[in-house]
Design an enzyme around this catalytic site. Sequence first.
Site, PDB file in Angstrom:
ATOM      1  N   GLN A  40      54.537  13.205  37.694  1.00 41.70           N
ATOM      2  CA  GLN A  40      55.598  12.676  38.494  1.00 41.70           C
ATOM      3  C   GLN A  40      55.110  11.395  39.404  1.00 41.70           C
ATOM      4  O   GLN A  40      55.357  10.253  39.605  1.00 41.70           O
ATOM      5  CB  GLN A  40      56.489  13.623  39.187  1.00 41.70           C
ATOM      6  N   TYR A  64      51.184  29.293  43.296  1.00 43.96           N
ATOM      7  CA  TYR A  64      51.044  27.927  43.671  1.00 43.96           C
ATOM      8  C   TYR A  64      50.459  27.752  45.021  1.00 43.96           C
ATOM      9  O   TYR A  64      49.612  27.095  45.398  1.00 43.96           O
ATOM     10  CB  TYR A  64      52.467  27.364  43.275  1.00 43.96           C
ATOM     11  N   ASP A  76      40.088  16.712  31.015  1.00 45.10           N
ATOM     12  CA  ASP A  76      40.721  17.907  31.533  1.00 45.10           C
ATOM     13  C   ASP A  76      39.748  18.460  32.677  1.00 45.10           C
ATOM     14  O   ASP A  76      38.434  18.743  32.664  1.00 45.10           O
ATOM     15  CB  ASP A  76      40.424  19.119  30.604  1.00 45.10           C
TER      16      ASP A  76
HETATM   17  N1  SER Z   1      57.594  19.812  44.397  1.00 46.71           N
HETATM   18  C1  SER Z   1      56.587  20.812  44.499  1.00 46.71           C
HETATM   19  C2  SER Z   1      57.184  22.130  43.900  1.00 46.71           C
HETATM   20  O1  SER Z   1      58.459  22.254  43.740  1.00 46.71           O
HETATM   21  C3  SER Z   1      56.279  21.422  45.730  1.00 46.71           C
HETATM   22  O2  SER Z   1      54.998  21.037  46.011  1.00 46.71           O
HETATM   23  O3  SER Z   1      56.383  22.968  43.290  1.00 46.71           O
END
Ligand code: SER
Length: 325
Positions: free
Chosen positions: A10, A138, A49
């Site tokens: 993105q 994450y 990679d």
């Molecule tokens: N936009 C990202 C996500 O939703 C946040 O860092 O994972």
Amino acid sequence: MILITGASGQIGVDLADELVTRHGPDAVLVTDLRVPEKLRPNRVYDVLDVTYMESVEKIIQQHSIHTIYHLAGILSATGERHPELAWNVNVNGVRNVLEAARRFGCRVFWPSSIAVFGPTTPKVNTPQATVTEPGTMYGATKVTGDLLCKFHATHHDLDVRSVRFPGIISHAAPPGGGTTDWAVDMFFQAVRKGHYTCFVTEETRLPMMYMPDAVKSVLDLMDADDDSITVRTSYNLTAFSFSAGELATAIQAHIPDFTVDYEPDFRQEIADSWPQSINDGRARHDWGWQPEYDLNAMVKDMLHYVRIRVKKEAAEAALDSGSDD
Ligand code: SER
């Protein structure tokens, strides 16, 4: 040469455009796991990679890389489904890039996220220095990345700079696998179908930013004097906050028949653990961060470009079906 990793993602697509405009096509090496099917003119592509140190080092040496925009990463929702992949790409990837940058004397930009915050962080006007106990893999990878950046900056004098991005809204490339993707999806479904089923509740409020401001923030930060950078983990950053219901209302001002229903899924819990608004005073003070788009300006601009894109897709689909006959 400048290296962009994860350049098909993105942010990568828009950032590559801007860097090519600024520095010329031969100055920017655009890499991802695969070379995209539709090649843009004036791009130098390669495959990379980032989880393989040898590959990162080789590409830096081969192309005399001096600056790395390390965007390759797995987003939050995909990361919850594939935690080991998230750790490997996000942590080993940034570690490889930072280590190689140190050896070859490169500067680095790396995007962190509001996901470094979690349920124990103050939710409103979240400060720069506060609790970072994320509930997601994450988030754990992003906190680790923040700390790795600081380690390399302070122990190895590496010029690495970073921001904690909020949700980013854009039309050129889909985000894919994030918790804030609803804020992009809503535009495309409003234009395509006039209806959207949103995967978070109407009240869910998150910090957000329009892509032109996100690109501007990266370039402003990288252009800033070294002396002005006081945060070597990652800067808080925001443009505005809105709820899913407020975005729907803003879109309805342009498409009055647009309707939304709400069917929260597993991403609701992730969204609920993140801040509703961010204090980015340090970025404003240190390197003059100032977003240009507010919510209404962003909605107007997005709808303009999403309409063009949807029309183009429909024309291409018609051509394809015609050629099958
Ligand atoms: N936009 C990202 C996500 O939703 C946040 O860092 O994972």
